[in-house]
Enzyme design. Structure first.
Site, PDB file in Angstrom:
ATOM      1  CB  ALA A  62      -0.924   0.005   1.201  1.00  0.00           C
TER       2      ALA A  62
ATOM      3  N   GLY B 105       0.778   5.643   0.604  1.00  0.00           N
ATOM      4  CA  GLY B 105       0.003   6.760   1.127  1.00  0.00           C
ATOM      5  C   GLY B 105       0.713   8.073   0.875  1.00  0.00           C
ATOM      6  CB  THR B 106      -0.149  11.523   1.959  1.00  0.00           C
ATOM      7  OG1 THR B 106      -1.503  11.344   1.530  1.00  0.00           O
ATOM      8  CG2 THR B 106       0.312  12.926   1.628  1.00  0.00           C
TER       9      THR B 106
ATOM     10  CB  VAL C 247       1.931  -0.430   4.216  1.00  0.00           C
ATOM     11  CG1 VAL C 247       1.891  -1.685   5.094  1.00  0.00           C
ATOM     12  CG2 VAL C 247       1.363   0.762   4.980  1.00  0.00           C
TER      13      VAL C 247
ATOM     14  CG  ASP D  50      -8.862   8.117  10.371  1.00  0.00           C
ATOM     15  OD1 ASP D  50      -9.995   8.390   9.926  1.00  0.00           O
ATOM     16  OD2 ASP D  50      -7.857   7.984   9.649  1.00  0.00           O
TER      17      ASP D  50
END
Length: 370
Positions: free
Chosen positions: A70, A72-73, A77, A212
């Site tokens: 994965a 992200g910003t 991962v 979250d």
């Protein structure tokens, strides 16, 4: 005066003198240089091999990172192994790409320490197991971007990593999308919801607000057991709710008080759980046709909530409504939600009607779902 003149003459002689190259013992100098370099290397090596500075710091020599799962910003991962155990490795680059400001980078470092501080103290079957973390990853090698290349590439020295158990079932959102048409059996809905509720109840008992809660941050193992993950914005609950403000979370799951920037507490997680409970039952996404701005405004000013299907058992529908009540004080605590879910009768069906089937109570249909 003679003494002074003699001193000046001596200084001038030194200034004008040269060293003859044929008189220099180069072999001796090489030996001395090698000794000095060896001494410096041993000192550096000793520092690098020192034990963990913090109890949560890992031995990077035991970590093998394999491939990305994965992005992200602020990082990626990866899947890998640590001391022979399957793990997921969350890497943050802390602005090494040159785009983040020093302030943003400092905030990321603080967020990382906060995540680790929260996570390494936790132990619950419905919370992803924390293995360890590292603040300094100069010795860490990660696979190159090319999937066909076996080459390795160095990570920027200011990067950090968090290592947690690897869960092969993916995240809950992916699982719900996969079952979007088929839907889930009622007993499966309740089992997944109970796992999430128990995990959140545990966090709240430790005075931790996740902030979250969403289906993407819930992971599944191969037996479909759910574990809460991603504590990047979690924090210890403040004694004074006014100390916890700011729109933290994901639109669509955020409680009205969070959207408005008002003080909030652990009840913001309860609201988010209510949205997730609807998602699990319907295998669908809330507000698919609305923009983020429209959702935010409607949730706060028009009491917008996902539409509960008529086939949903009233006991489950009531839990959803109580959890996403506009008034935080009217929302139940997560330990009460656990008790309410445990009391549900799943023996007669009651799951969401699959697409294409006639409307009516699902208990008249053959049992289905995984």
């Amino acid at each position: 005066m003679a003494s002074s003149a003699g001193g000046a003459s001596s200084a001038a002689a030194k200034k004008d003198s040269y060293v003859r190259a044929d008189k220099i013992d180069l072999e001796s100098l090489d030996i001395q240089l090698e000794k000095q370099l060896a001494k410096t290397w041993e000192k550096h090596k000793g520092r690098s091999q020192q034990g963990p500075r913090e109890e949560w710091e890992i031995d990077l020599a035991k970590l093998d990172i394999r491939h990305v799962i994965a992005r992200g910003t602020y990082g990626s991962v990866y899947r890998g192994t640590y001391d022979g155990q399957d793990v997921a490795v969350k890497l943050l680059d802390w602005g090494e790409d040159g785009f983040a400001t020093e302030t943003e980078t400092a905030a990321l470092r603080a967020s990382f320490k906060q995540e680790v501080a929260v996570w390494h103290e936790l132990s619950h079957p419905n919370v992803t197991k924390f293995i360890g973390a590292s603040m300094g990853t100069t010795d860490l090698k990660i696979p190159a971007n090319s999937s066909n290349s076996g080459a390795r590439t160095e990570l920027p020295p200011r990067a950090c990593c968090v290592v947690v158990e690897y869960l092969a079932g993916g995240n809950l959102k992916q699982y719900l999308i996969k079952n979007r048409r088929r839907k889930l059996a009622y007993k499966v809905v309740v089992q997944i919801a109970l796992d999430m509720a128990r995990g959140l109840s545990y966090l709240h008992s430790r005075k931790i607000v996740h902030r979250d809660v969403k289906s993407e941050n819930m992971l599944l193992d191969t037996q479909r057991n759910l574990k809460i993950a991603d504590f990047g914005v979690a924090r210890v609950e403040a004694q004074n709710p006014k100390d916890m403000t700011g729109a933290t979370g994901t639109l669509g799951y955020m409680a009205p008080e969070v959207l408005e920037g008002k003080p909030y507490n652990r009840k913001c997680d309860v609201y988010s759980f209510g949205i997730c409970l609807w998602e699990i039952y319907c295998c669908d996404m809330p507000y698919p046709d609305l923009s983020f701005a429209d959702v935010s405004s409607a949730v706060v000013h028009q009491n917008l909530r996902p539409e509960i299907p008529r086939c949903c058992p009233s006991a489950l529908a009531n839990i959803m409504r109580r959890c996403w009540d506009a008034n935080p004080d009217k929302r139940p605590d997560m330990d009460e939600v656990v008790r309410l879910l445990e009391a549900l009768d799943t023996s007669k069906g009651g799951g969401m009607i699959p697409e294409g089937q006639a409307s009516g109570c699902l208990c008249f249909f053959r049992a289905r779902g995984p």
